[in-house]
Design a protein around this motif. Structure first.
Motif, PDB file in Angstrom:
ATOM      1  N   ILE A 148       0.882  -1.173   0.000  1.00  0.00           N
ATOM      2  CA  ILE A 148       0.000   0.000   0.000  1.00  0.00           C
ATOM      3  C   ILE A 148       0.917   1.219   0.000  1.00  0.00           C
ATOM      4  O   ILE A 148       1.648   1.454   0.963  1.00  0.00           O
ATOM      5  CB  ILE A 148      -0.926   0.010   1.226  1.00  0.00           C
ATOM      6  CG1 ILE A 148      -1.784  -1.265   1.255  1.00  0.00           C
ATOM      7  CG2 ILE A 148      -1.832   1.244   1.207  1.00  0.00           C
ATOM      8  CD1 ILE A 148      -2.568  -1.462   2.539  1.00  0.00           C
ATOM      9  N   SER A 149       0.884   1.974  -1.075  1.00  0.00           N
ATOM     10  CA  SER A 149       1.848   3.046  -1.281  1.00  0.00           C
ATOM     11  C   SER A 149       1.462   4.329  -0.568  1.00  0.00           C
ATOM     12  O   SER A 149       0.274   4.656  -0.436  1.00  0.00           O
ATOM     13  CB  SER A 149       2.000   3.339  -2.777  1.00  0.00           C
ATOM     14  OG  SER A 149       2.352   2.175  -3.491  1.00  0.00           O
ATOM     15  N   MET A 150       2.458   5.083  -0.141  1.00  0.00           N
ATOM     16  CA  MET A 150       2.240   6.390   0.478  1.00  0.00           C
ATOM     17  C   MET A 150       1.958   7.431  -0.605  1.00  0.00           C
ATOM     18  O   MET A 150       2.555   7.397  -1.682  1.00  0.00           O
ATOM     19  CB  MET A 150       3.482   6.792   1.266  1.00  0.00           C
ATOM     20  CG  MET A 150       3.444   8.195   1.826  1.00  0.00           C
ATOM     21  SD  MET A 150       5.039   8.691   2.545  1.00  0.00           S
ATOM     22  CE  MET A 150       6.041   8.837   1.058  1.00  0.00           C
ATOM     23  N   ILE A 151       1.062   8.362  -0.307  1.00  0.00           N
ATOM     24  CA  ILE A 151       0.876   9.528  -1.169  1.00  0.00           C
ATOM     25  C   ILE A 151       1.866  10.589  -0.704  1.00  0.00           C
ATOM     26  O   ILE A 151       1.814  11.013   0.458  1.00  0.00           O
ATOM     27  CB  ILE A 151      -0.565  10.063  -1.072  1.00  0.00           C
ATOM     28  CG1 ILE A 151      -1.528   9.017  -1.627  1.00  0.00           C
ATOM     29  CG2 ILE A 151      -0.706  11.353  -1.850  1.00  0.00           C
ATOM     30  CD1 ILE A 151      -2.960   9.431  -1.576  1.00  0.00           C
ATOM     31  N   PRO A 152       2.787  11.032  -1.555  1.00  0.00           N
ATOM     32  CA  PRO A 152       3.842  11.934  -1.093  1.00  0.00           C
ATOM     33  C   PRO A 152       3.341  13.287  -0.605  1.00  0.00           C
ATOM     34  O   PRO A 152       3.868  13.836   0.365  1.00  0.00           O
ATOM     35  CB  PRO A 152       4.747  12.075  -2.317  1.00  0.00           C
ATOM     36  CG  PRO A 152       3.912  11.661  -3.482  1.00  0.00           C
ATOM     37  CD  PRO A 152       2.954  10.648  -2.965  1.00  0.00           C
ATOM     38  N   GLN A 153       2.331  13.851  -1.255  1.00  0.00           N
ATOM     39  CA  GLN A 153       1.788  15.131  -0.801  1.00  0.00           C
ATOM     40  C   GLN A 153       0.415  15.351  -1.409  1.00  0.00           C
ATOM     41  O   GLN A 153       0.042  14.708  -2.375  1.00  0.00           O
ATOM     42  CB  GLN A 153       2.720  16.287  -1.190  1.00  0.00           C
ATOM     43  CG  GLN A 153       2.887  16.477  -2.686  1.00  0.00           C
ATOM     44  CD  GLN A 153       3.839  17.625  -3.007  1.00  0.00           C
ATOM     45  OE1 GLN A 153       4.455  18.207  -2.135  1.00  0.00           O
ATOM     46  NE2 GLN A 153       3.942  17.954  -4.279  1.00  0.00           N
ATOM     47  N   GLY A 154      -0.337  16.310  -0.834  1.00  0.00           N
ATOM     48  CA  GLY A 154      -1.662  16.601  -1.347  1.00  0.00           C
ATOM     49  C   GLY A 154      -2.546  17.163  -0.262  1.00  0.00           C
ATOM     50  O   GLY A 154      -2.075  17.534   0.814  1.00  0.00           O
ATOM     51  N   PHE A 155      -3.836  17.243  -0.527  1.00  0.00           N
ATOM     52  CA  PHE A 155      -4.770  17.712   0.478  1.00  0.00           C
ATOM     53  C   PHE A 155      -6.077  16.936   0.374  1.00  0.00           C
ATOM     54  O   PHE A 155      -6.428  16.421  -0.684  1.00  0.00           O
ATOM     55  CB  PHE A 155      -5.017  19.219   0.353  1.00  0.00           C
ATOM     56  CG  PHE A 155      -5.660  19.637  -0.944  1.00  0.00           C
ATOM     57  CD1 PHE A 155      -7.038  19.727  -1.061  1.00  0.00           C
ATOM     58  CD2 PHE A 155      -4.882  19.969  -2.043  1.00  0.00           C
ATOM     59  CE1 PHE A 155      -7.630  20.126  -2.242  1.00  0.00           C
ATOM     60  CE2 PHE A 155      -5.468  20.365  -3.239  1.00  0.00           C
ATOM     61  CZ  PHE A 155      -6.848  20.442  -3.342  1.00  0.00           C
ATOM     62  N   ILE A 156      -6.758  16.844   1.496  1.00  0.00           N
ATOM     63  CA  ILE A 156      -8.030  16.136   1.583  1.00  0.00           C
ATOM     64  C   ILE A 156      -9.044  17.101   2.179  1.00  0.00           C
ATOM     65  O   ILE A 156      -8.799  17.664   3.243  1.00  0.00           O
ATOM     66  CB  ILE A 156      -7.909  14.882   2.458  1.00  0.00           C
ATOM     67  CG1 ILE A 156      -6.835  13.939   1.900  1.00  0.00           C
ATOM     68  CG2 ILE A 156      -9.250  14.149   2.550  1.00  0.00           C
ATOM     69  CD1 ILE A 156      -6.521  12.765   2.799  1.00  0.00           C
ATOM     70  N   THR A 157     -10.153  17.286   1.503  1.00  0.00           N
ATOM     71  CA  THR A 157     -11.152  18.240   1.977  1.00  0.00           C
ATOM     72  C   THR A 157     -12.429  17.528   2.407  1.00  0.00           C
ATOM     73  O   THR A 157     -12.542  16.305   2.351  1.00  0.00           O
ATOM     74  CB  THR A 157     -11.485  19.262   0.879  1.00  0.00           C
ATOM     75  OG1 THR A 157     -12.122  18.580  -0.203  1.00  0.00           O
ATOM     76  CG2 THR A 157     -10.237  19.961   0.367  1.00  0.00           C
ATOM     77  N   GLY A 158     -13.401  18.319   2.827  1.00  0.00           N
ATOM     78  CA  GLY A 158     -14.703  17.779   3.179  1.00  0.00           C
ATOM     79  C   GLY A 158     -14.669  16.962   4.453  1.00  0.00           C
ATOM     80  O   GLY A 158     -13.762  17.085   5.279  1.00  0.00           O
ATOM     81  N   ARG A 233     -18.796  18.470  -6.931  1.00  0.00           N
ATOM     82  CA  ARG A 233     -17.480  18.058  -6.468  1.00  0.00           C
ATOM     83  C   ARG A 233     -16.559  19.213  -6.090  1.00  0.00           C
ATOM     84  O   ARG A 233     -15.553  19.005  -5.421  1.00  0.00           O
ATOM     85  CB  ARG A 233     -16.795  17.147  -7.479  1.00  0.00           C
ATOM     86  CG  ARG A 233     -16.510  17.749  -8.839  1.00  0.00           C
ATOM     87  CD  ARG A 233     -15.692  16.745  -9.672  1.00  0.00           C
ATOM     88  NE  ARG A 233     -15.587  17.192 -11.056  1.00  0.00           N
ATOM     89  CZ  ARG A 233     -16.233  16.638 -12.064  1.00  0.00           C
ATOM     90  NH1 ARG A 233     -17.039  15.629 -11.844  1.00  0.00           N
ATOM     91  NH2 ARG A 233     -16.079  17.077 -13.284  1.00  0.00           N
ATOM     92  N   GLU A 234     -16.869  20.431  -6.499  1.00  0.00           N
ATOM     93  CA  GLU A 234     -16.049  21.568  -6.080  1.00  0.00           C
ATOM     94  C   GLU A 234     -16.273  21.912  -4.619  1.00  0.00           C
ATOM     95  O   GLU A 234     -15.478  22.607  -4.007  1.00  0.00           O
ATOM     96  CB  GLU A 234     -16.367  22.789  -6.952  1.00  0.00           C
ATOM     97  CG  GLU A 234     -15.984  22.641  -8.406  1.00  0.00           C
ATOM     98  CD  GLU A 234     -14.495  22.344  -8.594  1.00  0.00           C
ATOM     99  OE1 GLU A 234     -13.677  22.960  -7.875  1.00  0.00           O
ATOM    100  OE2 GLU A 234     -14.158  21.508  -9.434  1.00  0.00           O
ATOM    101  N   GLU A 235     -17.395  21.430  -4.035  1.00  0.00           N
ATOM    102  CA  GLU A 235     -17.739  21.815  -2.673  1.00  0.00           C
ATOM    103  C   GLU A 235     -17.591  20.693  -1.660  1.00  0.00           C
ATOM    104  O   GLU A 235     -17.636  20.945  -0.451  1.00  0.00           O
ATOM    105  CB  GLU A 235     -19.200  22.300  -2.619  1.00  0.00           C
ATOM    106  CG  GLU A 235     -19.509  23.436  -3.572  1.00  0.00           C
ATOM    107  CD  GLU A 235     -21.009  23.732  -3.566  1.00  0.00           C
ATOM    108  OE1 GLU A 235     -21.549  23.915  -2.457  1.00  0.00           O
ATOM    109  OE2 GLU A 235     -21.621  23.767  -4.643  1.00  0.00           O
TER     110      GLU A 235
END
Length: 241
Positions: A148-158, A233-235
């Protein structure tokens, strides 16, 4: 029962002894991976509905599936009380999100849960049969050993982002498992990939054969919800980079 809608409460419909359960949760996102995967887990583990979320912040919507009326934000448990599942089949806006998050985690802590796992999709043009994770450092290393691979960077909303943030300051571990998924339609293959990752990491044995065979049925049952996600999906949740 209160005459007015509460800010947010987990309304228990059935009393069952829960034994510090691990909690799997799925909310509306790319490919509807969360709801599709959680629905399959509920079916395969023969879980019972034990509670629903009541909140004035939920849209006035209900869900029909094969002609049957059901609450759109439900909580389940297996008969042993060791596994719980949360499934939400409506799109959620930002208003009141922190109240919903607090209510979920208050309930989880009250039941002695030490871990909540959010299953979700990352909008993509194609599925790559891989599972990815975002969690605290020690857990990420352990997951890497299970492919199970790591996600190096990003953001999670909602609501997924809200739950994971709040877990960082509570005595409950939060993590998310992600799969690249079709951004336009329900993606049962991506959902199956995440369940297979759960099987590897948690030593579970959830069969995904029917999930992969019944692609057309799943597409039909979840197509309207998928369209709602595309419109909003924008919200809502499911925004990753």
């Amino acid at each position: 029962m209160q005459k007015e809608f509460p800010e947010a409460e987990v309304f228990e419909k059935k009393q069952i002894e829960l034994k510090s359960p691990i909690i799997f949760a799925g909310f509306v996102g790319a490919g509807l991976v969360g709801p599709v995967a959680i629905n399959h887990i509920i079916t395969e583990l023969k879980m019972e509905e034990i509670a629903v979320m009541r909140s004035k912040y939920l849209p006035p919507s209900t869900v029909f599936m094969r002609g049957r009326l059901r609450h759109p934000f439900r909580f389940y448990a297996n008969k042993e009380g060791t596994v719980c599942a949360i499934i939400c089949e409506i799109t959620l806006r930002m208003q009141g999100l922190f109240t919903l998050v607090s209510s979920i985690l208050d309930w989880a802590e009250e039941k002695g849960s030490k871990e909540i796992v959010i299953l979700d999709g990352v909008a993509s043009t194609e599925h790559d049969d891989k599972a990815y994770c975002a969690a605290e450092e020690d857990l990420v290393r352990t997951m890497a050993d299970k492919d199970i691979s790591m996600i190096p960077q990003g953001f999670i909303t909602g609501i997924p982002g809200g739950i994971l943030n709040e877990c960082l300051v509570r005595k409950i571990q939060g993590l998310t498992l992600l799969a690249k998924a079709n951004k336009e339609a329900p993606d049962s293959a991506a959902a199956a990939t995440l369940i297979e990752a759960l099987n590897r990491f948690y030593d579970m044995n959830i069969d995904t054969t029917e999930l992969q065979k019944q692609k057309d049925r799943i597409h039909s049952e979840f197509s309207e919800l998928s369209q709602k996600y595309a419109e909003h999906r924008e919200e809502i949740s499911g925004m990753y980079m």
